[in-house]
Design a protein around this motif. Structure first.
Motif, PDB file in Angstrom:
ATOM      1  N   SER A   1       0.838  -1.201   0.000  1.00 38.37           N
ATOM      2  CA  SER A   1       0.000   0.000   0.000  1.00 38.37           C
ATOM      3  C   SER A   1       0.871   1.249   0.000  1.00 38.37           C
ATOM      4  CB  SER A   1      -0.904   0.009   1.231  1.00 38.37           C
ATOM      5  OG  SER A   1      -1.808  -1.070   1.190  1.00 38.37           O
ATOM      6  N   PRO A   2       0.471   2.283  -0.748  1.00 33.25           N
ATOM      7  CA  PRO A   2       1.252   3.528  -0.783  1.00 33.25           C
ATOM      8  C   PRO A   2       1.015   4.380   0.463  1.00 33.25           C
ATOM      9  CG  PRO A   2      -0.665   3.700  -2.214  1.00 33.25           C
ATOM     10  CD  PRO A   2      -0.669   2.288  -1.683  1.00 33.25           C
ATOM     11  N   VAL A   3       1.952   5.290   0.726  1.00 30.49           N
ATOM     12  CA  VAL A   3       1.869   6.218   1.860  1.00 30.49           C
ATOM     13  C   VAL A   3       1.996   7.640   1.321  1.00 30.49           C
ATOM     14  CG1 VAL A   3       2.931   6.960   4.014  1.00 30.49           C
ATOM     15  CG2 VAL A   3       2.862   4.528   3.448  1.00 30.49           C
ATOM     16  N   ILE A   4       1.049   8.511   1.724  1.00 29.05           N
ATOM     17  CA  ILE A   4       1.035   9.909   1.270  1.00 29.05           C
ATOM     18  C   ILE A   4       1.499  10.802   2.417  1.00 29.05           C
ATOM     19  CG2 ILE A   4      -0.375  11.788   0.350  1.00 29.05           C
ATOM     20  CD1 ILE A   4      -2.261   9.745  -0.812  1.00 29.05           C
TER      21      ILE A   4
ATOM     22  N   SER B   1       5.580   4.019  -2.349  1.00 33.68           N
ATOM     23  CA  SER B   1       5.154   2.637  -2.117  1.00 33.68           C
ATOM     24  C   SER B   1       6.358   1.726  -2.299  1.00 33.68           C
ATOM     25  CB  SER B   1       4.023   2.243  -3.079  1.00 33.68           C
ATOM     26  OG  SER B   1       3.523   0.957  -2.759  1.00 33.68           O
ATOM     27  N   LYS B   2       6.645   0.900  -1.291  1.00 31.56           N
ATOM     28  CA  LYS B   2       7.818   0.029  -1.303  1.00 31.56           C
ATOM     29  C   LYS B   2       7.389  -1.430  -1.412  1.00 31.56           C
ATOM     30  CE  LYS B   2      10.461   3.130   1.725  1.00 31.56           C
ATOM     31  NZ  LYS B   2      11.227   3.226   3.003  1.00 31.56           N
ATOM     32  N   GLY B   3       8.197  -2.236  -2.112  1.00 33.17           N
ATOM     33  CA  GLY B   3       8.011  -3.683  -2.141  1.00 33.17           C
ATOM     34  C   GLY B   3       7.124  -4.178  -3.271  1.00 33.17           C
ATOM     35  N   TRP B   4       7.352  -3.726  -4.504  1.00 35.34           N
ATOM     36  CA  TRP B   4       6.557  -4.152  -5.666  1.00 35.34           C
ATOM     37  C   TRP B   4       7.414  -4.992  -6.609  1.00 35.34           C
ATOM     38  CZ3 TRP B   4       1.466  -3.406  -7.214  1.00 35.34           C
ATOM     39  CH2 TRP B   4       0.693  -2.609  -6.372  1.00 35.34           C
TER      40      TRP B   4
ATOM     41  N   PRO C   1       6.278  -7.104 -10.569  1.00 40.25           N
ATOM     42  CA  PRO C   1       7.223  -6.298 -11.349  1.00 40.25           C
ATOM     43  C   PRO C   1       7.038  -4.794 -11.077  1.00 40.25           C
ATOM     44  CG  PRO C   1       6.075  -7.910 -12.728  1.00 40.25           C
ATOM     45  CD  PRO C   1       5.342  -7.852 -11.433  1.00 40.25           C
ATOM     46  N   GLU C   2       7.784  -3.985 -11.840  1.00 36.36           N
ATOM     47  CA  GLU C   2       7.722  -2.532 -11.638  1.00 36.36           C
ATOM     48  C   GLU C   2       6.294  -2.035 -11.875  1.00 36.36           C
ATOM     49  OE1 GLU C   2       9.590   1.575 -13.570  1.00 36.36           O
ATOM     50  OE2 GLU C   2      10.436  -0.389 -14.088  1.00 36.36           O
ATOM     51  N   PRO C   3       5.715  -1.293 -10.904  1.00 43.68           N
ATOM     52  CA  PRO C   3       4.324  -0.848 -11.025  1.00 43.68           C
ATOM     53  C   PRO C   3       4.215   0.547 -11.650  1.00 43.68           C
ATOM     54  CG  PRO C   3       5.091  -0.401  -8.835  1.00 43.68           C
ATOM     55  CD  PRO C   3       6.280  -0.983  -9.602  1.00 43.68           C
ATOM     56  N   GLU C   4       2.969   0.983 -11.792  1.00 42.76           N
ATOM     57  CA  GLU C   4       2.664   2.311 -12.316  1.00 42.76           C
ATOM     58  C   GLU C   4       2.022   3.125 -11.198  1.00 42.76           C
ATOM     59  OE1 GLU C   4      -0.018   4.345 -15.910  1.00 42.76           O
ATOM     60  OE2 GLU C   4      -0.338   2.268 -15.291  1.00 42.76           O
ATOM     61  N   LEU C   5       2.415   4.405 -11.049  1.00 39.86           N
ATOM     62  CA  LEU C   5       1.870   5.275  -9.999  1.00 39.86           C
ATOM     63  C   LEU C   5       1.046   6.387 -10.639  1.00 39.86           C
ATOM     64  CD1 LEU C   5       3.709   6.456  -6.812  1.00 39.86           C
ATOM     65  CD2 LEU C   5       2.311   8.062  -8.112  1.00 39.86           C
ATOM     66  N   LEU C   6      -0.171   6.595 -10.121  1.00 44.78           N
ATOM     67  CA  LEU C   6      -1.084   7.606 -10.657  1.00 44.78           C
ATOM     68  C   LEU C   6      -1.615   8.469  -9.517  1.00 44.78           C
ATOM     69  CD1 LEU C   6      -3.202   5.317 -13.024  1.00 44.78           C
ATOM     70  CD2 LEU C   6      -1.311   6.786 -13.698  1.00 44.78           C
TER      71      LEU C   6
ATOM     72  N   GLN D   1      -0.296  -2.815 -10.932  1.00 50.83           N
ATOM     73  CA  GLN D   1       0.525  -3.683 -11.775  1.00 50.83           C
ATOM     74  C   GLN D   1      -0.413  -4.650 -12.489  1.00 50.83           C
ATOM     75  OE1 GLN D   1       2.242  -6.090 -13.181  1.00 50.83           O
ATOM     76  NE2 GLN D   1       3.864  -4.666 -13.721  1.00 50.83           N
ATOM     77  N   SER D   2      -0.557  -4.487 -13.807  1.00 50.57           N
ATOM     78  CA  SER D   2      -1.540  -5.262 -14.567  1.00 50.57           C
ATOM     79  C   SER D   2      -1.139  -6.725 -14.706  1.00 50.57           C
ATOM     80  CB  SER D   2      -1.745  -4.633 -15.953  1.00 50.57           C
ATOM     81  OG  SER D   2      -0.499  -4.557 -16.645  1.00 50.57           O
ATOM     82  N   ASN D   3       0.168  -7.021 -14.742  1.00 49.64           N
ATOM     83  CA  ASN D   3       0.600  -8.414 -14.943  1.00 49.64           C
ATOM     84  C   ASN D   3       0.154  -9.322 -13.800  1.00 49.64           C
ATOM     85  OD1 ASN D   3       1.795  -7.587 -17.275  1.00 49.64           O
ATOM     86  ND2 ASN D   3       3.878  -7.559 -16.471  1.00 49.64           N
ATOM     87  N   ILE D   4       0.164  -8.793 -12.588  1.00 49.04           N
ATOM     88  CA  ILE D   4      -0.248  -9.595 -11.421  1.00 49.04           C
ATOM     89  C   ILE D   4      -1.614  -9.161 -10.904  1.00 49.04           C
ATOM     90  CG2 ILE D   4       2.122 -10.101 -10.727  1.00 49.04           C
ATOM     91  CD1 ILE D   4       1.920  -7.880  -8.668  1.00 49.04           C
ATOM     92  N   ASN D   5      -2.266  -8.262 -11.661  1.00 46.28           N
ATOM     93  CA  ASN D   5      -3.632  -7.840 -11.339  1.00 46.28           C
ATOM     94  C   ASN D   5      -3.725  -7.302  -9.914  1.00 46.28           C
ATOM     95  OD1 ASN D   5      -6.332  -7.384 -11.919  1.00 46.28           O
ATOM     96  ND2 ASN D   5      -6.984  -9.401 -11.178  1.00 46.28           N
ATOM     97  N   GLN D   6      -2.828  -6.388  -9.563  1.00 49.45           N
ATOM     98  CA  GLN D   6      -2.796  -5.800  -8.230  1.00 49.45           C
ATOM     99  C   GLN D   6      -2.974  -4.286  -8.325  1.00 49.45           C
ATOM    100  OE1 GLN D   6      -2.615  -7.040  -5.100  1.00 49.45           O
ATOM    101  NE2 GLN D   6      -2.752  -9.123  -5.885  1.00 49.45           N
ATOM    102  N   ILE D   7      -3.887  -3.730  -7.489  1.00 45.89           N
ATOM    103  CA  ILE D   7      -4.110  -2.288  -7.391  1.00 45.89           C
ATOM    104  C   ILE D   7      -4.169  -1.926  -5.911  1.00 45.89           C
ATOM    105  CG2 ILE D   7      -5.655  -0.357  -7.865  1.00 45.89           C
ATOM    106  CD1 ILE D   7      -6.648  -1.823 -10.327  1.00 45.89           C
ATOM    107  N   ARG D   8      -3.311  -1.009  -5.509  1.00 44.33           N
ATOM    108  CA  ARG D   8      -3.331  -0.509  -4.131  1.00 44.33           C
ATOM    109  C   ARG D   8      -3.426   1.012  -4.179  1.00 44.33           C
ATOM    110  NH1 ARG D   8      -1.489  -4.277  -0.337  1.00 44.33           N
ATOM    111  NH2 ARG D   8      -1.969  -6.340  -1.179  1.00 44.33           N
TER     112      ARG D   8
END
Length: 484
Positions: A146-149, A167-170, A172-177, A223-230
């Motif tokens: 989970s990300p921290v703001i 956000s730490k510990g991802w 493959p490499e994720p995308e941040l929006l 990360q779409s490859n592992i279908n994860q959204i936080r």
């Protein structure tokens, strides 16, 4: 007649030979079957790479091999006549791979890979040299957090605030929006990506939020490859937007008032001291003149009573004047105290202090909401743990049932018996049910671990928020003290 009697015997023998040939051919046509979809595993978990023979063939005494083309030596696991060939393993797999030895006799060559690493991702090959059969299994490795703001600074040029999301510990490499409350993308700075020694990625980005934007801002990492959204949401108080415009006016007003009071107090004290000296000097002159006049009068006057009365009146007048001077001085001290109290009251009623108090109340409410969320997560974890125990019991019962079914032996004379086919059918059903239970158990274990991570992250977030509340309290007190 002899020729006719030999015919049925030949037909029976032919049928038996054909049956044995078909049985032999069917065994020779066994195929290695792997999964049709990639296997997805989380970093740190254990995973099973499925591979089995259909129809089932006992491979307990055969040479079996698992390998991947990305490594040298390419062989990750070799079982030679039932013996694990440790020397052929790649160093990164030592102590982390194993086969289900009890299942080899049923043609199950599935590989268990423990403590999955990001480097384990790739295509694996299951190989039986004797049967010349090969099957491929694709492994996808993933990790999420989970990300921290956090609020980093106030941008005076754009009348806004600058937020940072990390956000730490991802893997493959994720995308941040960055998104607003309506889900629209916000224009933000470039995403900074750092890959650690454990091959896990840390992503961070900054965005400037202006007053025209919504007060609710969302940071989403996916990360779409592992279908994860936080994602994490933060509420920006109006205090931060009003700080730039209101702070200067209030500060100037209070500063002027404070400066005027500082200048007036010494001036008044100087005036008081001079007036006191003048009054004392005048009083002394009046007293001396009056005393001299009255003394002359008393010397010429034969009545001592009149002189004594006039002397008492003089003493009373001097005492009265002294009291008036003391009252005057004390009155100015009281004015000084009231001035200080008025300045402190103005400081407490200032806009910046008021906004700090509102922000403090908002933070306290957010902490209460997070604590309630934490309690719900902990209750959910308890329910998942109870489900895990139930699934383990069911799986244990199903495994026992499957062992009983497998323990039943049939001779070659029973092959045509319908009960044998029924028995095989029950066995296949039991195996499917056991496999389904194992899959459910693995899913629940994964869900339980993810919930535990969420609980830990939520506890850390609550701790950070409580620390922020303490800092706001100190800032509020310092603001009041500095203005008073």
């Amino acid at each position: 007649m002899n020729k006719l009697s030999i015919g049925p015997q030949l037909r029976t023998t032919s049928v038996l030979v054909v049956y044995l040939l078909l049985l032999h051919c069917s065994r020779g046509q066994s195929k290695l079957i792997g999964p049709s979809q990639p296997i997805v595993a989380t970093v740190g978990d254990d995973v099973i790479l499925p591979c089995h023979l259909e129809p089932a063939v006992d491979v307990a005494g055969m040479t079996l091999a698992w390998s991947t083309s990305d490594l040298e030596p390419r062989l990750g696991f070799v079982l030679l006549s039932g013996q694990d060939m440790v020397n052929t393993k790649h160093p990164s797999y030592k102590g982390r791979t194993s086969l289900f030895t009890n299942e080899l006799k049923h043609g199950n060559i599935s590989l268990k890979l423990s403590k999955v690493k990001p480097a384990d991702e790739g295509t694996y090959q299951c190989y039986v040299p004797k049967l010349n059969e090969t099957s491929l299994v694709e492994l996808v490795v993933g990790a999420s957090a989970s990300p921290v703001i956090s609020l980093t600074e106030i941008d005076g040029d754009k009348d806004g605030v600058v937020l940072q999301c990390e956000s730490k510990g991802w893997y493959p490499e994720p995308e941040l929006l960055w998104l607003d409350a309506k889900g629209k993308n916000l224009s933000a700075g470039p995403t900074e990506t750092v890959r650690g020694p454990d091959d896990l990625y840390t992503v961070s980005s900054r965005v400037t939020v202006e007053k025209k934007h919504s007060n609710n801002i969302i940071c989403r990492v996916q990360q779409s490859n592992i279908n994860q959204i936080r994602e994490t949401q933060i509420h920006i108080s109006d205090y931060f937007f009003n700080l730039q415009s209101g702070y200067s006016t209030v500060t100037v007003g209070l500063t002027v008032s404070f400066a005027v009071c500082l200048l007036l107090i010494p001036l008044l004290l100087v005036i008081f001291c001079k007036m006191q000296k003048i009054i004392r000097l005048k009083r002394r002159q009046w007293a001396e003149n009056d005393h001299a006049a009255k003394k002359n009068l008393c010397e010429s006057n034969t009545e001592d009573q009149i002189c004594m009365e006039e002397e008492r009146e003089r003493e009373q007048l001097i005492a009265c004047e002294s009291e008036k001077v003391e009252d005057f001085i004390n009155g100015n001290v009281e004015k000084k105290t009231k001035c200080k109290q008025q300045m402190r009251q103005e400081a407490e009623n200032s806009e910046s202090v008021k906004n700090l108090k509102e922000e403090l109340e908002t933070k306290k409410k957010e902490v209460e909401m997070k604590q309630a969320e934490l309690q719900q997560l902990q209750e959910g974890n308890q329910n998942i743990e109870e489900n895990l125990q139930t699934l383990r019991k069911k799986l244990e019962s199903k495994n026992k049932e499957l062992e009983r079914i497998k323990a039943t032996k049939f001779s070659i004379h029973d092959l045509t018996d319908p009960s044998v086919e029924e028995h095989q059918k029950k066995r296949r059903v039991a195996e499917r049910e056991a496999a389904s239970l194992r899959k459910q158990l693995e899913t629940k274990i994964k869900e339980f671990k993810e919930k535990q991570v969420e609980v830990q992250q939520l506890e850390e977030e609550i701790q950070r928020m409580e620390t922020n509340i303490t800092e706001l309290n100190m800032q509020l007190q310092a603001e009041i003290n500095s203005r008073s």
